[in-house]
Design a protein around this motif. Structure first.
Motif, PDB file in Angstrom:
ATOM      1  N   ILE A  66       8.849  19.417  26.592  1.00  0.00           N
ATOM      2  CA  ILE A  66       9.323  18.888  25.321  1.00  0.00           C
ATOM      3  C   ILE A  66       8.738  19.524  24.116  1.00  0.00           C
ATOM      4  CG2 ILE A  66      10.041  16.835  24.208  1.00  0.00           C
ATOM      5  CD1 ILE A  66      10.188  15.336  26.679  1.00  0.00           C
ATOM      6  N   VAL A  67       9.329  20.474  23.268  1.00  0.00           N
ATOM      7  CA  VAL A  67       8.818  21.193  22.449  1.00  0.00           C
ATOM      8  C   VAL A  67       8.928  20.855  21.092  1.00  0.00           C
ATOM      9  CG1 VAL A  67       8.480  23.579  21.472  1.00  0.00           C
ATOM     10  CG2 VAL A  67       8.791  23.262  24.036  1.00  0.00           C
ATOM     11  N   ASP A  68       7.802  20.331  20.180  1.00  0.00           N
ATOM     12  CA  ASP A  68       7.918  20.258  18.688  1.00  0.00           C
ATOM     13  C   ASP A  68       8.218  21.440  18.206  1.00  0.00           C
ATOM     14  OD1 ASP A  68       7.295  19.578  16.350  1.00  0.00           O
ATOM     15  OD2 ASP A  68       5.450  18.805  16.604  1.00  0.00           O
ATOM     16  N   GLY A  69       9.387  21.798  17.803  1.00  0.00           N
ATOM     17  CA  GLY A  69       9.881  22.963  16.980  1.00  0.00           C
ATOM     18  C   GLY A  69      10.209  22.557  15.638  1.00  0.00           C
ATOM     19  N   ILE A  70       9.901  21.341  15.009  1.00  0.00           N
ATOM     20  CA  ILE A  70      10.220  20.954  13.788  1.00  0.00           C
ATOM     21  C   ILE A  70       9.405  21.776  12.888  1.00  0.00           C
ATOM     22  CG2 ILE A  70      10.641  19.094  12.383  1.00  0.00           C
ATOM     23  CD1 ILE A  70      10.843  17.195  14.772  1.00  0.00           C
ATOM     24  N   ASP A  71       8.248  21.350  12.387  1.00  0.00           N
ATOM     25  CA  ASP A  71       7.442  22.081  11.587  1.00  0.00           C
ATOM     26  C   ASP A  71       6.554  23.177  12.558  1.00  0.00           C
ATOM     27  OD1 ASP A  71       8.211  21.512   9.493  1.00  0.00           O
ATOM     28  OD2 ASP A  71       6.880  19.826   9.299  1.00  0.00           O
ATOM     29  N   CYS A  72       6.726  24.339  12.587  1.00  0.00           N
ATOM     30  CA  CYS A  72       6.022  25.486  13.556  1.00  0.00           C
ATOM     31  C   CYS A  72       5.252  26.288  12.868  1.00  0.00           C
ATOM     32  CB  CYS A  72       7.164  26.292  13.914  1.00  0.00           C
ATOM     33  SG  CYS A  72       8.611  25.477  14.636  1.00  0.00           S
ATOM     34  N   MET A  73       4.383  27.035  13.334  1.00  0.00           N
ATOM     35  CA  MET A  73       3.546  28.103  12.918  1.00  0.00           C
ATOM     36  C   MET A  73       3.990  29.451  13.245  1.00  0.00           C
ATOM     37  SD  MET A  73      -0.703  28.384  13.727  1.00  0.00           S
ATOM     38  CE  MET A  73      -1.354  26.965  12.668  1.00  0.00           C
ATOM     39  N   GLU A  74       3.814  30.280  12.058  1.00  0.00           N
ATOM     40  CA  GLU A  74       4.311  31.695  12.208  1.00  0.00           C
ATOM     41  C   GLU A  74       3.064  32.444  11.697  1.00  0.00           C
ATOM     42  OE1 GLU A  74       7.470  32.873   9.869  1.00  0.00           O
ATOM     43  OE2 GLU A  74       6.770  32.135   7.921  1.00  0.00           O
ATOM     44  N   GLY A  75       3.006  33.640  11.829  1.00  0.00           N
ATOM     45  CA  GLY A  75       1.877  34.814  11.355  1.00  0.00           C
ATOM     46  C   GLY A  75       0.658  34.349  12.247  1.00  0.00           C
ATOM     47  N   ASP A  76      -0.362  34.242  11.818  1.00  0.00           N
ATOM     48  CA  ASP A  76      -1.634  34.285  12.471  1.00  0.00           C
ATOM     49  C   ASP A  76      -1.740  33.101  13.181  1.00  0.00           C
ATOM     50  OD1 ASP A  76      -3.891  35.206  13.684  1.00  0.00           O
ATOM     51  OD2 ASP A  76      -5.176  35.142  11.825  1.00  0.00           O
ATOM     52  N   GLY A  77      -1.069  32.717  14.195  1.00  0.00           N
ATOM     53  CA  GLY A  77      -1.194  31.715  15.112  1.00  0.00           C
ATOM     54  C   GLY A  77      -2.179  32.066  16.170  1.00  0.00           C
ATOM     55  N   PRO A  78      -2.508  31.322  16.915  1.00  0.00           N
ATOM     56  CA  PRO A  78      -2.075  29.787  17.161  1.00  0.00           C
ATOM     57  C   PRO A  78      -2.957  28.788  16.196  1.00  0.00           C
ATOM     58  CG  PRO A  78      -3.518  30.227  18.702  1.00  0.00           C
ATOM     59  CD  PRO A  78      -3.584  31.382  18.182  1.00  0.00           C
ATOM     60  N   ILE A  79      -4.047  29.264  15.251  1.00  0.00           N
ATOM     61  CA  ILE A  79      -4.704  28.438  14.584  1.00  0.00           C
ATOM     62  C   ILE A  79      -4.595  28.594  12.995  1.00  0.00           C
ATOM     63  CG2 ILE A  79      -7.110  27.695  14.055  1.00  0.00           C
ATOM     64  CD1 ILE A  79      -6.226  27.361  17.080  1.00  0.00           C
ATOM     65  N   MET A  80      -4.512  29.792  12.698  1.00  0.00           N
ATOM     66  CA  MET A  80      -4.617  30.057  11.104  1.00  0.00           C
ATOM     67  C   MET A  80      -3.216  30.353  10.540  1.00  0.00           C
ATOM     68  SD  MET A  80      -7.745  29.267  10.779  1.00  0.00           S
ATOM     69  CE  MET A  80      -7.908  29.673   8.960  1.00  0.00           C
ATOM     70  N   GLY A  81      -2.055  30.397  11.264  1.00  0.00           N
ATOM     71  CA  GLY A  81      -0.965  30.686  10.670  1.00  0.00           C
ATOM     72  C   GLY A  81      -0.441  29.806   9.638  1.00  0.00           C
ATOM     73  N   SER A  82       0.683  29.995   9.247  1.00  0.00           N
ATOM     74  CA  SER A  82       1.620  29.530   8.076  1.00  0.00           C
ATOM     75  C   SER A  82       2.560  28.494   8.746  1.00  0.00           C
ATOM     76  CB  SER A  82       2.322  30.180   7.129  1.00  0.00           C
ATOM     77  OG  SER A  82       1.039  31.335   6.793  1.00  0.00           O
ATOM     78  N   ARG A  83       2.782  27.425   8.095  1.00  0.00           N
ATOM     79  CA  ARG A  83       3.950  26.359   8.469  1.00  0.00           C
ATOM     80  C   ARG A  83       5.250  27.362   8.188  1.00  0.00           C
ATOM     81  NH1 ARG A  83       7.043  23.364   5.238  1.00  0.00           N
ATOM     82  NH2 ARG A  83       8.061  21.329   6.174  1.00  0.00           N
ATOM     83  N   LYS A  84       6.241  27.085   9.237  1.00  0.00           N
ATOM     84  CA  LYS A  84       7.393  27.425   9.047  1.00  0.00           C
ATOM     85  C   LYS A  84       8.396  26.079   9.608  1.00  0.00           C
ATOM     86  CE  LYS A  84      10.901  30.846  10.593  1.00  0.00           C
ATOM     87  NZ  LYS A  84      11.273  31.679   9.556  1.00  0.00           N
ATOM     88  N   HIS A  85       9.369  25.675   8.823  1.00  0.00           N
ATOM     89  CA  HIS A  85      10.046  24.558   9.102  1.00  0.00           C
ATOM     90  C   HIS A  85      11.261  25.109   9.944  1.00  0.00           C
ATOM     91  CE1 HIS A  85      11.930  20.542   9.186  1.00  0.00           C
ATOM     92  NE2 HIS A  85      13.352  21.275   8.620  1.00  0.00           N
ATOM     93  N   MET A  86      11.449  24.836  11.257  1.00  0.00           N
ATOM     94  CA  MET A  86      12.677  25.023  11.850  1.00  0.00           C
ATOM     95  C   MET A  86      13.593  23.615  12.229  1.00  0.00           C
ATOM     96  SD  MET A  86      12.509  28.379  12.477  1.00  0.00           S
ATOM     97  CE  MET A  86      13.234  28.627  13.984  1.00  0.00           C
ATOM     98  N   GLY A  87      13.091  22.759  12.227  1.00  0.00           N
ATOM     99  CA  GLY A  87      13.839  21.561  12.379  1.00  0.00           C
ATOM    100  C   GLY A  87      14.353  21.552  13.979  1.00  0.00           C
TER     101      GLY A  87
END
Lengths: 371, 300
Positions: free
Chosen positions: A273-294
């Motif tokens: 069951i995946v939380d894909g609401i506010d996700c992380m893009e760029g330098d994931g899995p720690i330092m990436g940016s928020r990307k809202h997917m809902g």
């Protein structure tokens, strides 16, 4: 089909097609899936394809035969989701849509495994939102399961801090939910059933060893070494730090893709069951940016679930090593093998930024241009 | 601070504690319980913990993570610190200390040939890993440095290299995490617990590096915000070991952390909180003289 039979190259039609994938066993054999209509359709098709394939196996080789025998799996996507919305309703619907058998879960032990790799209030998009965990717990409790939330944070030894920073600690206290600190629990040695890495066995904590069902509840993120992290990679957090370190460097030394698949092969029954609401893009899995997917994504086959999410974020799952390995035994990743429920992935796809490195850009699905 | 006697009684009654109720006796909480009991004048109770540790030592000198799990052996360092600094009769443990130090000096982290841009720290420094056959990380290296110092081996080349490794992995603006600085060109975040421990291990080093002062400032800023016992305790100890000015914690903050640790019967957290409030008697401070008189490990 057992792992041993697969290893030995024996092609044998399982009594229940779902039993071919360990993580999605069939309804009539102690299974969390209900063997619904989609499975029935698949059974007939698979028998036809399987018969032809068996006859041709000697000519075209076992890998292709296995591929053609591979099952279909449903994956559910819900869009326009928010942490303040009725996530329990979404999750329950998604589980129904993917054929989850709620009767099977009654009286059984369910372990909810969120991602709390190194939580900080400064980056809530790094870790699974507490609302997702509470909503999933509500659903399983409603159907009579015994629910525990457990995690072995990968980068921090102080689990009390991880609970506080992620907000999950307060949520669990408020809902009176049990938490298992899996970094420090007693362990049970289990054979490595994946055989992709050189590790002969794993040491799973008590909460995993005793669970009837492990629910991987990751945050959807890019990953700067392997492309993406979702339901499968999240299961790194089922292994205890006291045995594997902080970070779990034993796994890195044995290959990230290989150990991801091996852990998934060995840790018992899983769904995602995946939380894909506010996700992380760029330098994931720690330092990436928020990307809202809902998005909320649900699947009873973790490879199928992750493959669908890879497509959503603009990556080609067939190029992601651990999904390639997983497709050999654990579950399907090809688009034609995945029954889409809820939203179609094409309707919600929005390519994620990834680092401008050749080995990551290679993972892009053809025609996707995002840097 | 009404919780202190209760916490001491809890640790005294629980010889060979695990990490949580009902779990196997574990080396780390047992060693820290011994140190906490000694710091608060309960050396006889501490001796029971020290003897428990002794009973778990294997023939190669190491101790596993728990009584039941002989591998990995990273907590061996904590047993050395406890035997050398928490005993009323260190002579009882001289052989154990010598064997453990000998084992420790044979262990090393895997080095990684330098790779431009990928990894920010000096991957050729050896240090100590959590698990044999893997790279070195900050907390096991800091524990190893503290153990060598406690055993009178501050000048050993491995100890000197460990201090260099800890300093190398401090972040440019201070603080550190589990042991990465930059990955693929991206600077990572500092974490409180490892920063506190690293500052503790470097307390008697003379490192001319602005990042040390910045790390102490980081701890001082973060201390009042801590909502977990271990991070609070290591931050407080890291600051106190450097005699750094410390924002006084709200007593209710400490009480809340201790109360929760007592409710959850968490021996490790209680031991750390007890050590954090033990002032100059804290045997974890490198400069603290052991209660039984300064002793040296058996020369190897």
């Amino acid at each position: 089909m057992s792992d041993k039979k697969q290893r030995d190259g024996e092609i044998q039609r399982p009594a229940c097609p779902k039993a071919a994938a360990k993580n999605a066993p069939c309804a009539k054999s102690n299974s969390p899936t209900n063997g619904g209509e989609a499975e029935g359709k698949f059974n007939r098709r698979a028998l036809l394809v399987g018969g032809a394939t068996l006859a041709a196996a000697g000519a075209i080789g076992l890998p292709i035969a296995r591929r053609l025998l591979a099952e279909r799996s449903p994956v559910f996507l819900a869009s326009n989701q928010s942490y303040s919305g009725n996530l329990a309703s979404t999750i329950e619907s998604g589980l129904h849509e993917t054929g989850f058998d709620f009767n099977w879960i009654r009286g059984r032990k369910v372990l909810l495994k969120p991602n709390m790799v190194e939580p900080t209030r400064d980056a809530p998009h790094m870790t699974t939102h507490p609302a997702m965990v509470v909503a999933a717990a509500d659903v399983f409790l409603k159907h009579g399961a015994e629910v525990t939330v457990g995690e072995a944070p990968g980068h921090v030894r102080d689990t009390e801090m991880a609970l506080a920073e992620s907000g999950i600690g307060d949520a669990l206290r408020s809902e009176r939910l049990k938490f298992a600190d899996m970094n420090y629990q007693d362990v049970k040695q289990t054979s490595n059933r994946g055989h992709h890495s050189g590790l002969p066995h794993f040491f799973f904590p008590q909460a995993v060893a005793e669970a009837d069902l492990v629910v991987s509840m990751p945050k959807l993120k890019t990953h700067h070494w392997v492309g993406m992290t979702a339901a499968m990679k999240n299961l790194y957090g089922t292994l205890p730090g006291i045995k594997y370190g902080w970070p779990k460097n034993v796994l890195h030394y044995n290959g990230i893709p290989q150990t991801v698949v091996d852990i998934n092969s060995s840790c018992g029954r899983t769904i995602g069951i995946v939380d894909g609401i506010d996700c992380m893009e760029g330098d994931g899995p720690i330092m990436g940016s928020r990307k809202h997917m809902g998005l909320v994504a649900i699947g009873t086959s973790l490879p199928a679930l992750d493959a669908t999410l890879a497509r959503v974020i603009g990556l080609d799952p067939t190029k992601i090593n651990y999904l390639q390995f997983a497709s050999e035994k654990l579950g399907p990743i090809e688009d034609w093998q995945i029954d889409q429920r809820g939203e179609r992935w094409q309707a919600v796809a929005s390519p994620f930024e990834i680092l401008d490195l050749d080995f990551l850009q290679y993972l892009r699905a053809d025609g996707v241009l995002v840097t | 601070m009404d919780w202190i006697p209760t916490a001491l009684d809890f640790l005294s009654d629980c010889v060979g504690p695990g990490y949580a109720p009902g779990t196997a006796a574990a080396t780390e909480p047992t060693a820290l319980a011994a140190l906490a009991l000694t710091a608060h004048g309960r050396a006889l109770d501490a001796d029971k913990q020290l003897r428990a540790l002794q009973s778990w030592q294997t023939t190669d000198g190491s101790l596993g993570v728990t009584e039941k799990e002989p591998h990995p052996q990273w907590p061996t360092t904590l047993a050395v610190i406890a035997w050398t600094k928490a005993s009323t009769n260190p002579a009882l443990f001289q052989t154990s200390i010598g064997d453990a130090v000998n084992w420790l000096l044979q262990q090393q982290g895997e080095t990684i040939p330098p790779r431009a841009d990928n990894i920010g720290h000096d991957t050729m420094l050896v240090g100590w890993p959590w698990v044999q056959g893997t790279h070195s990380w900050l907390e096991p290296t800091a524990f190893a440095l503290l153990a060598l110092k406690a055993a009178g081996k501050s000048d050993h080349p491995r100890a000197r290299e460990a201090a260099k490794l800890l300093a190398d992995r401090l972040l440019p603006e201070g603080g550190c995490n589990y042991g990465n600085t930059f990955i693929l060109g991206q600077q990572l975040r500092p974490h409180v617990q490892p920063t506190g421990l690293v500052m503790l291990a470097l307390a008697d080093e003379h490192i001319d590096d602005d990042r040390v002062a910045a790390s102490l400032e980081f701890l001082n800023r973060e201390l009042p915000k801590q909502r977990s016992a271990a991070s609070y305790a290591y931050a407080a100890m890291g600051l106190a070991a450097h005699r750094h000015a410390q924002t006084q914690a709200d007593e209710s903050q400490l009480d809340e952390l201790a109360t929760r640790a007592l409710e959850e019967e968490a021996p490790l957290r209680l031991a750390l909180l007890l050590l954090a409030v033990s002032g100059a008697n804290n045997p974890l401070y490198p400069s603290c003289v052991p209660s039984g008189g300064k002793q040296k490990a058996t020369e190897q």
